[in-house]
Enzyme design. Sequence first.
Site, PDB file in Angstrom:
ATOM      1  N   ASP A  62      70.848  36.726   1.877  1.00  0.00           N
ATOM      2  CA  ASP A  62      69.407  36.527   2.015  1.00  0.00           C
ATOM      3  C   ASP A  62      68.901  35.355   1.166  1.00  0.00           C
ATOM      4  OD1 ASP A  62      70.073  39.093   2.971  1.00  0.00           O
ATOM      5  OD2 ASP A  62      68.066  39.863   2.560  1.00  0.00           O
ATOM      6  N   HIS A  64      65.139  34.398   1.751  1.00  0.00           N
ATOM      7  CA  HIS A  64      63.761  34.898   1.632  1.00  0.00           C
ATOM      8  C   HIS A  64      62.765  33.886   1.055  1.00  0.00           C
ATOM      9  CE1 HIS A  64      63.940  38.899   3.210  1.00  0.00           C
ATOM     10  NE2 HIS A  64      65.005  39.206   2.474  1.00  0.00           N
ATOM     11  N   ASN A 122      66.900  40.780   9.848  1.00  0.00           N
ATOM     12  CA  ASN A 122      65.824  41.646  10.338  1.00  0.00           C
ATOM     13  C   ASN A 122      64.438  41.044  10.108  1.00  0.00           C
ATOM     14  OD1 ASN A 122      66.385  42.307   7.478  1.00  0.00           O
ATOM     15  ND2 ASN A 122      64.765  43.830   7.714  1.00  0.00           N
ATOM     16  N   HIS A 123      64.317  40.087   9.187  1.00  0.00           N
ATOM     17  CA  HIS A 123      63.019  39.430   8.973  1.00  0.00           C
ATOM     18  C   HIS A 123      62.784  38.275   9.939  1.00  0.00           C
ATOM     19  CE1 HIS A 123      61.247  41.330   5.318  1.00  0.00           C
ATOM     20  NE2 HIS A 123      62.477  41.813   5.256  1.00  0.00           N
ATOM     21  N   HIS A 172      74.059  40.575   9.570  1.00  0.00           N
ATOM     22  CA  HIS A 172      73.075  40.721   8.499  1.00  0.00           C
ATOM     23  C   HIS A 172      73.101  42.119   7.898  1.00  0.00           C
ATOM     24  CE1 HIS A 172      69.555  40.104   6.085  1.00  0.00           C
ATOM     25  NE2 HIS A 172      69.024  41.201   6.582  1.00  0.00           N
TER      26      HIS A 172
END
EC number: 3.1.3.16
Length: 315
Positions: A62, A64, A122-123, A172
């Site tokens: 990740d 982010h 998932n984001h 992921h």
Amino acid sequence: MASLNKLSSNEIGNIDRQIAKLKQGQILSEQEVKSLCIKAKEILQDEPNIIQVRAPLTICGDIHGQFHDLIELFQIGGNLPDTNYLFLGDYVDRGSQSVETFSLMLSLKVRYKDRIVLLRGNHENREINKIYGFYDECFRKYGNEIVWKQFTEVFGYLPLSAIVEQQIFCAHGGLSPAMESVDQIKQLNRVQDIPHEGLMCDLLWSDPEETKNGWGISPRGAGWTWGCDITEKFLHSNKLKQIARAHQLVMEGIQKVHNQKTITIFSAPNYCYRCGNQACIVEVDEQLKMNQTQFEPAPRENEPHTTRRVPDYFL
């Protein structure tokens, strides 16, 4: 991964200027984002749901929206095209520079399409990133939602998984009770919002369970938890050796469970600028030997000292 979408010398010059612009901390114009997304979709639509990847390469978890830490990651791991990269998703949300982060990732994909693989997290989904920061950031930086819509269209084209040298399965999140064979992933229509259940959902949402066998209900409300027995069965059935995934904050940046056959990689140090965790990237050589490199956040002016703590549960 070969594609007919070759760049002209003029296009190479333009994308190199965009990469330099982003690394200087500037955002792209709306028109630049539009052109970038069109070109990225042309490249990504040629990629299958499962990317077959050759070693050596560096696997990253990740990000982010922590743009400065992404730049630090490339400083540590090596710049493209000298280093091959596999990113496991979650480029946006939480951090304050998701726009710059995903703009750079797409620019690098367009410029060096055979040197970098971008999987979906998932984001990378409208329903999630409209809540967790990406939508608001796009609106704040561009004054409308046009750029957000263009980026979210690209999300649907990102591949769902990769296999390194036919031995390391990468996604992921992880495994699914709906998947006995990795070949089932090939049948999915990925160009859509992430469903609330089923194989595509589970690939992006599931988590390994350290202490219990079998399948369990995920506290996230999507995906499943899976035990060591599930890992062993999946690897044996598919003639694989390991699983590499992201999706979970781990304080050392890397965690190995299930007899070291399931590896979690997290590449956002001091997650949300307050968790105090290390980040990690994993280099895989031609013999599939893994070399992990942990790193701290990139220095920032006026950033308060952060203590290491395990945060409340994150999506």
